[in-house]
Enzyme design. Structure first.
Site, PDB file in Angstrom:
ATOM      1  N   HIS A   1      -4.036 -97.438 -24.800  1.00 37.52           N
ATOM      2  CA  HIS A   1      -2.937 -97.171 -25.734  1.00 37.52           C
ATOM      3  C   HIS A   1      -3.396 -96.392 -26.983  1.00 37.52           C
ATOM      4  O   HIS A   1      -2.762 -95.435 -27.396  1.00 37.52           O
ATOM      5  CB  HIS A   1      -2.294 -98.472 -26.218  1.00 37.52           C
ATOM      6  CG  HIS A   1      -1.789 -99.359 -25.123  1.00 37.52           C
ATOM      7  ND1 HIS A   1      -1.233 -98.874 -23.967  1.00 37.52           N
ATOM      8  CD2 HIS A   1      -1.740-100.709 -25.017  1.00 37.52           C
ATOM      9  CE1 HIS A   1      -0.875 -99.898 -23.192  1.00 37.52           C
ATOM     10  NE2 HIS A   1      -1.175-101.016 -23.801  1.00 37.52           N
TER      11      HIS A   1
ATOM     12  N   ASP B   1       1.198 -95.851 -18.976  1.00 32.84           N
ATOM     13  CA  ASP B   1       0.699 -96.491 -20.195  1.00 32.84           C
ATOM     14  C   ASP B   1       1.974 -96.648 -21.006  1.00 32.84           C
ATOM     15  O   ASP B   1       2.564 -95.655 -21.448  1.00 32.84           O
ATOM     16  CB  ASP B   1      -0.294 -95.564 -20.906  1.00 32.84           C
ATOM     17  CG  ASP B   1      -0.796 -96.174 -22.208  1.00 32.84           C
ATOM     18  OD1 ASP B   1       0.049 -96.669 -22.987  1.00 32.84           O
ATOM     19  OD2 ASP B   1      -2.012 -96.156 -22.455  1.00 32.84           O
ATOM     20  N   HIS B   2       2.454 -97.874 -21.159  1.00 34.63           N
ATOM     21  CA  HIS B   2       3.814 -98.012 -21.696  1.00 34.63           C
ATOM     22  C   HIS B   2       3.941 -97.482 -23.125  1.00 34.63           C
ATOM     23  O   HIS B   2       5.036 -97.215 -23.589  1.00 34.63           O
ATOM     24  CB  HIS B   2       4.330 -99.453 -21.569  1.00 34.63           C
ATOM     25  CG  HIS B   2       3.804-100.402 -22.598  1.00 34.63           C
ATOM     26  ND1 HIS B   2       2.584-100.991 -22.500  1.00 34.63           N
ATOM     27  CD2 HIS B   2       4.350-100.871 -23.755  1.00 34.63           C
ATOM     28  CE1 HIS B   2       2.393-101.776 -23.544  1.00 34.63           C
ATOM     29  NE2 HIS B   2       3.451-101.728 -24.335  1.00 34.63           N
TER      30      HIS B   2
HETATM   31  C1  BG6 Z   1      -0.433-104.537 -23.367  1.00 39.48           C
HETATM   32  C2  BG6 Z   1      -1.597-105.435 -23.630  1.00 39.48           C
HETATM   33  O1  BG6 Z   1      -0.836-103.396 -22.666  1.00 39.48           O
HETATM   34  O2  BG6 Z   1       0.159-104.143 -24.603  1.00 39.48           O
HETATM   35  C3  BG6 Z   1      -1.172-106.660 -24.428  1.00 39.48           C
HETATM   36  O3  BG6 Z   1      -2.172-105.848 -22.394  1.00 39.48           O
HETATM   37  C4  BG6 Z   1      -0.466-106.221 -25.697  1.00 39.48           C
HETATM   38  O4  BG6 Z   1      -2.281-107.470 -24.754  1.00 39.48           O
HETATM   39  C5  BG6 Z   1       0.645-105.228 -25.386  1.00 39.48           C
HETATM   40  O5  BG6 Z   1       0.071-107.385 -26.300  1.00 39.48           O
HETATM   41  C6  BG6 Z   1       1.222-104.662 -26.666  1.00 39.48           C
HETATM   42  O6  BG6 Z   1       2.347-103.893 -26.364  1.00 39.48           O
HETATM   43  P1  BG6 Z   1       3.516-103.672 -27.425  1.00 39.48           P
HETATM   44  O7  BG6 Z   1       4.469-102.751 -26.749  1.00 39.48           O
HETATM   45  O8  BG6 Z   1       4.077-105.026 -27.739  1.00 39.48           O
HETATM   46  O9  BG6 Z   1       2.865-103.081 -28.654  1.00 39.48           O
END
Ligand code: BG6
Length: 513
Positions: A242, A179-180
Site C-alpha cells: 500500500h 491492492d485495495h
Molecule cells: C490491509 C492490511 O491490507 O489493509 C490490514 O492487511 C490493514 O492490516 C488494512 O488494517 C488497512 O486498510 P484501510 O483501507 O482500512 O486503510
C-alpha cells in the site's frame, strides 16, 4: 461487454460477503455488469445454489453501503449466482466446474469470457492456477482473467516463485492484482488533481516542495489475525504494497489527457527503479521499527502486542514502520519522502502531506516565522483536500497565521474501492492494479529491510498504544529539520469550508481599480 462467468474461489469467505457481493450488487443496479453474466461460487462448504443465493442476499443486507430493498431487482440479481463444491486438490472438481461453465456458455449468444477471482489464502494461488491450466478451464474463446489480492509473496524469492506458478495458466496482461489502496477514490484522483489544477502542477517539483509525508495510521491492533500478522509485520502488511503504491501514484508524472494503463505501469516502474537503494548496513539509518505496548485508544485501555492472543512469546515483530526514501529523478531529487504506518496509533487516517518550502528571502525579517504551506490529501476514512496558507493576523502586530481551506466532497458520492476495481477488471482496464514489475521491484527494495529485521540489526522501539508511535520516528525527520504533521494544526487556524465540491461556488466579483 462479452458474456462473462465470474468464477469465485472462496465464495463463503469473509472478503466475499463484506466486499465482493456488495460491489457486484452495486454494479448490477447501476447497469455496469455484462448483459449476460453469471457467478459461480466455489468453496468446501456443501451449499446448494439456493442456500448460496440466500447467503449472498444476507451479505447484501449486512454489508451493502445503502439499504437493500427486497424487490424483483434483488431476486434477479441473486438468481445470477450458482454454487459448486470444490476441493482445490481434486482435479475432477475443476472438470465438473468446467462442464457447468460450458453448459451456461452454450445457452448464450456471444463470445464467452471467464474471470477467475481467487478470494482465498495466498498459499492456494499457485495450485489453483495450475489446476485451471490442467483441467482446461483456461481454454476459452473470449478473454480469461485472474484476479488475486495481496500479499503477493512474503519476500522477493517467494514472490518470484508465485509469479512463475501463476504464469503456467495466465499471461501477465491477464493477471489483475488488487491492492485495495489503488481503488480508493482519492488515489484514483491524484493524476486529475494535477491535470485539472495548473497551480498544483506548477508547484509539483523539488523547487517548491520541502518534503512529502505518506502516512497510514491505524487504531486497530492485530485483531483475529495474529497467525498471519506475527509473520508479516507492518513492513509486509502495509509498507511493501500500500505505502509504496501511494508513493508511486503520487510521484509519477503522467502525460495529460488520461495516460493509458501501460503508460502508468511504465512510469510506476521507473519510480521504483529510481528509488535510492537501501543496503542492509544502512537500514537502521533510514528505517524505524516499533511495537506497541499497553496504552489507551480513545479512552479505552488496550493491551500490548506481546500480550495479544496468538503472538509468539518474545516476538520481535514490527507493528510500526517509518522510513525515509528518495526518488532520484529530475522532479524529485532532494525531496525526502517520509512514510509511516502502524497499528494501535492515536487516530485512524491515511493521508499524504506535501510540505512546501518557506520563503528564504533577504526581505523577510528574521524574527518573522512562517508556518509552511501544506497540501493535505486525505485518503481515508475521510476523503478530501486541505490547503494550508498563511494570512496576516491583524490581532498580533501583523504576524502571519495559517488558515486552512478544507474541501471534503460528499462521502456517499465516492465509489467503494471494490466497485471500481471489479468494474475495471471486467472491462480489462488494469490502470489501478499492481503489475509484476511493481511487485518485484518493491520486494527488491524492501528485501534488505526484511533481512535486517530478521537478524535484529535494527532496534525495536516500544510505543504506547494510542500514541503517535516511537520517538525515533520523530527523530528521523528532526535530523532533516522537519516534523510529522498530525491532525492538530501547528497554530490555531480559521476554517474556510467549501462543503460541496460538486456545486459551483459563487465567486465575489473583484473590484476593478
Ligand atoms: C490491509 C492490511 O491490507 O489493509 C490490514 O492487511 C490493514 O492490516 C488494512 O488494517 C488497512 O486498510 P484501510 O483501507 O482500512 O486503510
Amino acid at each position: 461487454m462479452n458474456p462473462t462467468s465470474f468464477v469465485l474461489f472462496g465464495a463463503t469467505g469473509d472478503l466475499a460477503k463484506r466486499k465482493i457481493y456488495p460491489a457486484l450488487y452495486h454494479l448490477y443496479i447501476h447497469h455496469q455488469l455484462p448483459e449476460s453474466f453469471s457467478v459461480i461460487g466455489l468453496g468446501r462448504k456443501e451449499f446448494t445454489d439456493a442456500t448460496f443465493q440466500a447467503h449472498v442476499k444476507q451479505s447484501l443486507h449486512d454489508f451493502y453501503r445503502m439499504e437493500v430493498q427486497e424487490d424483483d431487482n434483488l431476486q434477479a440479481f441473486v438468481s445470477l449466482f450458482g454454487y459448486n463444491n470444490l476441493n482445490i486438490d481434486r482435479t475432477e472438481d475443476f472438470v465438473r466446474l468446467k462442464n457447468r461453465l460450458e453448459g451456461w456458455e452454450q445457452g448464450i449468444a456471444g463470445t464467452a469470457s471467464r474471470l477467475f477471482y481467487l478470494s482465498v489464502a495466498p498459499n492456494f494461488f499457485g495450485v489453483i492456477a495450475s489446476q485451471i491450466g490442467q483441467s482446461g478451464l483456461d481454454a476459452i474463446t473470449g478473454w480469461k482473467r485472474l484476479v488475486i489480492e495481496k500479499p503477493f509473496g512474503h519476500d522477493l524469492a517467494s514472490a518470484r516463485e508465485l509469479n512463475s506458478q501463476l504464469s503456467q495458466a495466465f499471461h501477465e496482461e491477464e493477471i489483475y492484482r488488487i491492492d485495495h489502496y489503488l481503488g480508493k477514490s482519492m488515489v484514483q484522483q491524484l493524476e486529475s488533481l494535477k491535470e485539472a489544477n495548473p497551480v498544483i502542477q506548477a508547484l509539483w517539483t523539488n523547487k517548491y516542495i520541502a518534503n512529502v509525508q505518506i502516512t497510514a495510521d491505524e487504531t486497530v491492533g492485530v485483531e483475529e489475525r495474529a497467525g498471519y500478522y506475527d509473520q508479516a509485520g507492518a513492513v509486509r502488511d502495509m509498507f511493501q504494497n500500500h505505502m509504496l503504491q501511494l508513493l508511486m501514484m503520487l510521484t509519477i508524472h503522467a502525460p495529460h489527457n488520461m495516460a493509458s494503463a501501460e503508460d502508468i505501469r511504465m512510469r510506476k516502474k521507473k519510480i521504483l527503479e529510481t528509488l535510492d537503494p537501501l543496503y542492509r548496513q544502512n537500514v537502521h539509518e533510514r528505517i524505524v521499527r516499533g511495537q506497541y505496548t499497553a496504552g489507551q485508544i480513545q479512552g479505552k485501555p488496550v493491551q500490548g502486542y506481546a500480550a495479544e492472543p496468538g503472538i509468539a512469546e518474545g516476538s520481535m515483530n514490527d507493528t510500526f514502520i517509518a522510513a525515509k526514501l528518495h526518488v532520484d529523478n529530475y522532479h524529485w531529487r532532494g525531496v525526502p519522502f517520509y512514510i509511516r504506518t502502524g497499528k494501535r496509533l492515536k487516530a485512524k487516517n491515511t493521508r499524504i502531506v506535501i510540505e512546501f518550502k518557506v520563503p528564504l528571502s533577504s526581505n523577510v525579517p528574521l524574527e518573522r516565522t512562517y508556518v509552511p504551506n501544506l497540501l493535505v490529501i486525505e485518503i481515508g476514512p475521510d476523503e478530501g483536500i486541505t490547503l494550508q496558507l498563511n494570512t496576516k493576523d491583524p490581532q498580533s502586530k501583523g504576524e502571519f497565521k495559517p488558515v486552512r481551506i478544507d474541501m471534503f466532497p460528499d462521502k456517499a458520492e465516492a465509489p467503494e474501492a471494490y466497485e471500481t476495481l471489479i468494474h475495471d477488471a471486467l472491462n480489462g482496464d488494469s490502470t489501478f492494479f499492481v503489475h509484476w514489475d511493481e511487485v518485484e521491484l518493491s520486494w527488491q527494495w524492501v528485501q534488505p529491510v526484511l533481512e535486517a529485521f530478521a537478524a535484529n540489526e535494527v532496534p525495536l522501539h516500544p510505543y504506547a498504544a494510542g500514541s503517535h508511535g516511537p520517538e525515533a520516528a520523530a527523530a528521523l525527520l528532526a535530523e532533516d529539520g522537519f516534523h510529522w504533521w498530525f491532525d492538530e494544526p501547528a497554530e490555531p487556524v480559521t476554517e474556510l469550508e467549501v462543503s460541496d465540491l460538486g456545486e459551483e461556488q459563487p465567486m465575489k466579483e473583484a473590484s476593478v481599480v
